[in-house]
Design an enzyme around this catalytic site. Structure first.
Site: not given
Ligand code: GDU
Length: 341
Positions: A127, A152, A156
């Protein structure tokens, strides 16, 4: 004879799409999954799409004896794609031992069997989390890894180290770690997709459930980041494009095209997209409104990350093909499909 590939976690989100691509390319797939975060019905959907039902064994890869029994039974394996892992960032903060146990022991059990049963090729689900908040964007494969933000994320990084050290000690083995950016979307048939249990943590399933009326409103976590519109930036990749990168990685290993016995590739689109741009793109692609409000930043989130995909494009000859609008439309078609059933 077709080549047999073990796909662990093959009924999950990325796993199921990869099984479809492998079968469409003539590979024979054996899935191992403990169904902790997926449903057995996915096998029927894979069969409906490809015409072939993959072989399936249900057990937990942390059980060393069962892993051994499996390798004794399946003697024609040529490669392994290891997806099976726990992946919820927040849960990993509350249950670190569960995460270290699941994610590290399953990999070590598999690698011990790669040695004992002479299965030489491994593709590992890594990741972009290994880069943390990088100092320079976009990130290349040489961008230094940073201390993980969560247990988590740390699993990785540690898994990458376990693979690197094991491949060094056993040069007859080869591996490729694919560092995924944010996989979203669903198969064009809307027969397989992401099936979050309970309230989704990730942006796209939360967004599509909101538009489907299951959630009242999407919260945008922060509009005060140092980005053009203030919301956080990620590199969102269509899960089918990501799945295809696995087929290419397998071909590279099987045809000895790898340059080193342990390789790393960024698998993203190369485009940084903000949360507000996601909403805009979704609305344009689907004609639906996304009810949303701006709330505070989410703890542990980084400001921005996106991939430099030059190395994957040139070395693997692979490139993400789908536009963001198409990708979001596929996520919406999938949501409508599961909401109706
Ligand atoms: N976000 C929102 N509202 C929500 C959910 C997410 O604004 O309800 C925003 C988050 O703040 C972020 C973006 O959307 O800026 C993406 O969020 P996600 O939760 O979809 O994804 P992440 O980038 O946080 O997570 C990803 C992978 C995880 C892990 C992580 C590592 O999904 O499995 O690898 O990256 O940081």
């Amino acid at each position: 004879m077709s080549k047999q590939i073990l796909v662990t976690g093959g009924t999950g989100f990325i796993g199921s799409h990869t099984v479809v691509e492998l079968q469409n390319n003539g590979y024979e797939v054996v899935i191992v999954d403990n169904l902790s975060n997926s449903k057995i019905e996915v096998l029927e959907q894979i069969e409906a799409i490809t015409g072939v039902r993959p072989k399936f064994e249900e057990f937990d890869l942390t059980d060393k004896q069962k892993v051994n029994d499996f390798f004794q039974k399946y003697t024609d394996l040529e490669a392994i794609i290891h997806f099976a892992a726990s992946k919820a960032v927040g849960e990993s903060v509350d249950k670190p031992l569960m995460y270290y146990n699941n994610n590290l022991n399953s990999l070590m059990n598999i690698m011990a069997c790669m040695i004992d049963y002479k299965v030489p090729n491994l593709v590992f689900s890594s990741s972009c989390t290994v880069y943390g908040q990088p100092d320079k964007l976009p990130v290349t494969e040489q961008t230094p890894r940073k201390e993980a933000e969560s247990p988590y994320g740390n699993t990785k990084s540690i898994c990458e180290d376990i693979i690197r050290d094991t491949l060094k000690a056993y040069p007859e083995l080869k591996g490729i770690a694919l560092r995924y950016f944010n996989p979203i979307g669903a198969h064009e048939t809307a027969k397989i997709g992401e099936l979050p249990l309970g309230v989704p943590n990730n942006l796209i399933p939360f967004l599509t459930q909101t538009v489907a009326g299951i959630r009242p409103e999407l919260s945008v976590f922060g509009d005060d980041y140092n980005t053009p519109d203030g919301s956080a930036i990620r590199d969102y990749i269509h899960v089918v494009d990501l799945a295809k990168a696995h087929v290419v990685a397998i071909e590279r290993l099987l045809n000895d095209k790898n340059k080193a016995n342990c390789e790393y590739f960024n698998v993203g689109t190369g485009n940084g997209v903000s949360v507000l741009e996601i909403i805009e793109s979704f609305e344009r692609a689907t004609g639906e409104k996304v009810p949303h409000k701006i709330v505070a930043r989410r703890a542990g989130d980084i400001e921005q990350i996106y991939a430099d995909t030059t190395y994957a494009n040139e070395e693997l000859g692979w490139k993400a093909q789908s536009s963001l609008d198409e990708t979001l439309l596929s996520a919406w078609k999938w949501q409508k499909n599961i909401s109706e059933s």
